[in-house]
Scaffold this active site. Sequence first.
Site, PDB file in Angstrom:
ATOM      1  N   ARG A  51       9.375 -17.016 -56.239  1.00 64.52           N
ATOM      2  CA  ARG A  51       9.203 -15.680 -56.808  1.00 64.52           C
ATOM      3  C   ARG A  51       7.789 -15.175 -56.551  1.00 64.52           C
ATOM      4  O   ARG A  51       6.873 -15.955 -56.303  1.00 64.52           O
ATOM      5  CB  ARG A  51       9.372 -15.727 -58.333  1.00 64.52           C
ATOM      6  N   ASP A  53       5.210 -12.297 -58.747  1.00 62.22           N
ATOM      7  CA  ASP A  53       5.165 -11.516 -59.985  1.00 62.22           C
ATOM      8  C   ASP A  53       5.046 -10.016 -59.719  1.00 62.22           C
ATOM      9  O   ASP A  53       4.775  -9.595 -58.594  1.00 62.22           O
ATOM     10  CB  ASP A  53       3.952 -11.952 -60.817  1.00 62.22           C
ATOM     11  N   TYR A 111      -1.501 -18.334 -49.300  1.00 62.11           N
ATOM     12  CA  TYR A 111      -1.728 -17.115 -50.081  1.00 62.11           C
ATOM     13  C   TYR A 111      -3.107 -16.560 -49.743  1.00 62.11           C
ATOM     14  O   TYR A 111      -4.006 -17.293 -49.318  1.00 62.11           O
ATOM     15  CB  TYR A 111      -1.719 -17.417 -51.581  1.00 62.11           C
ATOM     16  N   ARG A 199      -3.756 -17.397 -58.794  1.00 62.46           N
ATOM     17  CA  ARG A 199      -4.513 -16.422 -59.580  1.00 62.46           C
ATOM     18  C   ARG A 199      -5.465 -17.109 -60.563  1.00 62.46           C
ATOM     19  O   ARG A 199      -6.559 -16.589 -60.844  1.00 62.46           O
ATOM     20  CB  ARG A 199      -3.557 -15.482 -60.323  1.00 62.46           C
TER      21      ARG A 199
END
Lengths: 246, 246
Positions: A51, A53, A111, A199
Site C-alpha cells: 500500500r 498512504d 523509496y 517517513r
Amino acid sequence: MGRLKVIISYDGTLFSGYQVQPGERTVQAEIERVLAIMHKEEKVKVTASGRTDARVHATGQTLHFDTPLAIPADKYRKALNVQLPRDIRVMSVEEVEHDFHARYSVTGKRYRYIWSCEPIQNPFRRHYTVETNGVKPDVVAMQKAAQAIIGTHDFSCFCASNTSVQDKVRTVTSLQFEWHGEELHMVIEGSGFLYNMVRIIAGTLWEVGIDRRTIENIALVVASEDRDKAGKTAPPQGLYLEKVFY
Amino acid sequence: MGRLKVIISYDGTLFSGYQVQPGERTVQAEIERVLAIMHKEEKVKVTASGRTDARVHATGQTLHFDTPLAIPADKYRKALNVQLPRDIRVMSVEEVEHDFHARYSVTGKRYRYIWSCEPIQNPFRRHYTVETNGVKPDVVAMQKAAQAIIGTHDFSCFCASNTSVQDKVRTVTSLQFEWHGEELHMVIEGSGFLYNMVRIIAGTLWEVGIDRRTIENIALVVASEDRDKAGKTAPPQGLYLEKVFY
C-alpha cells in the site's frame, strides 16, 4: 488467462492512498474500475507490491492481475491509460509467468523522500515536497547518522505502533542523500519496509540535520527497538515509491 | 501612505484566473482578502501588470498597492505569505515611488510556454505543461518560423477576436525554444501582449513543428492581420507569466 505485471506512476495528492476503502477515492479502486469496464463488468482482482498512504506518490508502484484478454502488452497499457484518470499513468505492461506475485515475489524496494529547502516556498512543489521554510540541514551529519540504519536490524523503532506485523527485522541496503538544486532527496533501498518506516527515518534523520539529535543517537534509537525514541513521522507528500525489485 | 511593488508566484490550477470575478476563486480576490485582514477590514485596491486566465501560472506577476502600514518590506512579505493560500507565494516586496504603476509603467514582459513530450504522460506535470502524447516537434523549423514574429507588427492575427483593444501593434523582442529534458519551452519577450497572444503563437508555431504548416506561412499569417489564418489557441496550463519589466 495470462498474468500481467504492470508498473504505474501516480500523483497521490487527490487519493486516500493506494488501497480500496469504501467511499474513498483510491488508486486501486480507479484501476479496478477501468479493468471492470475492459472485462465487461467482470471484477478483476489487482494485487500491488504494497500500500501507499494518502498523499504519498509513486513512480514505480508494481501490480499484477490475471486477464483473459489477448491484447498485446503495449496496447493493454494504452487501453488502460485512455480510461484512467490523469493522475494515474501506466508506465509499462509485461506478460509474466503465473508464479509471479506483485507482493510475495518482491526482493526489494526503493523509496525517495524530498524536502524543498527554498527560502520562499515554491507553489508548484507544495504537493510534491515537504517544505522546510528555507532551513538547509547538515547533510553530512545526516549521511553519517544513516550508517547506523544501513544493514539488517529489528526496525521496531521506525515502525508505526499500530501494526500487526510480528517480524520487524528488515535489511536497508542503501541510504543516500542527494541535493537536486535546493531540494534534498533521501533515497533508501532495502529488502522491505515496515509501516511508515521511510517517513519515520526521514523525520528522525531530519532532526540530526537540524542539530536536534546527535549522530550517535541514531544507533541507540535502532538498538532501543522503541518507536518513542525515534523522531516524528515526516509528512506524506514528500514520499515516493520509486521502484520495486523482483 | 507608502506604495509597494510586489512580485508573486502562483499555481493557476485552482484559480478562475487572476482578476476578481463574483463567486469565483481568483488570485486578486485572495490577495485583497488578506490585505483587508491586515488593514482592519479596510479595502486595499491592488493593481496588477495585467490579467492571467484560468489555469495560467505565474512566477513573476507584479502588483502594486498603497498601504498606511509601516512594516519593513521583508516583514510585509512574510505577513502576506502567512495568510495567503499555499498556491500563491509572495516572492518579494519593495517600497517604490508613488509614480510607479504595476500596469502603466510596464516596459515589457516575458512569458514561458511548456510542452511535455514524454512518450507516456507524467502525472506530476499534468497541470503544469501541455502534453503532446510523445510527439516531438521539429524545433529547428519552429525557431525559423519564429523569425517572422520577432519585431514590431500589427498582431491582430494572434489576438483573440473578443477584445476591445484598438491598437494591436506590439513588439516581440525575442522568441526562443529550449529543450529541458523532454520538455520543450518557448520563451517570448516583448513590449506587451494582446489577449491570448502567447497561446495563439504557441499553437501556431506548434503546427509548424508537426509539419501541418510551413515556415513561410507564418509571415503570411502576420501580414494577414486575420485571427482565422493563425492556429489554435494552445491550452492554458502550459503558460507562465515569468517576468514583468519596468
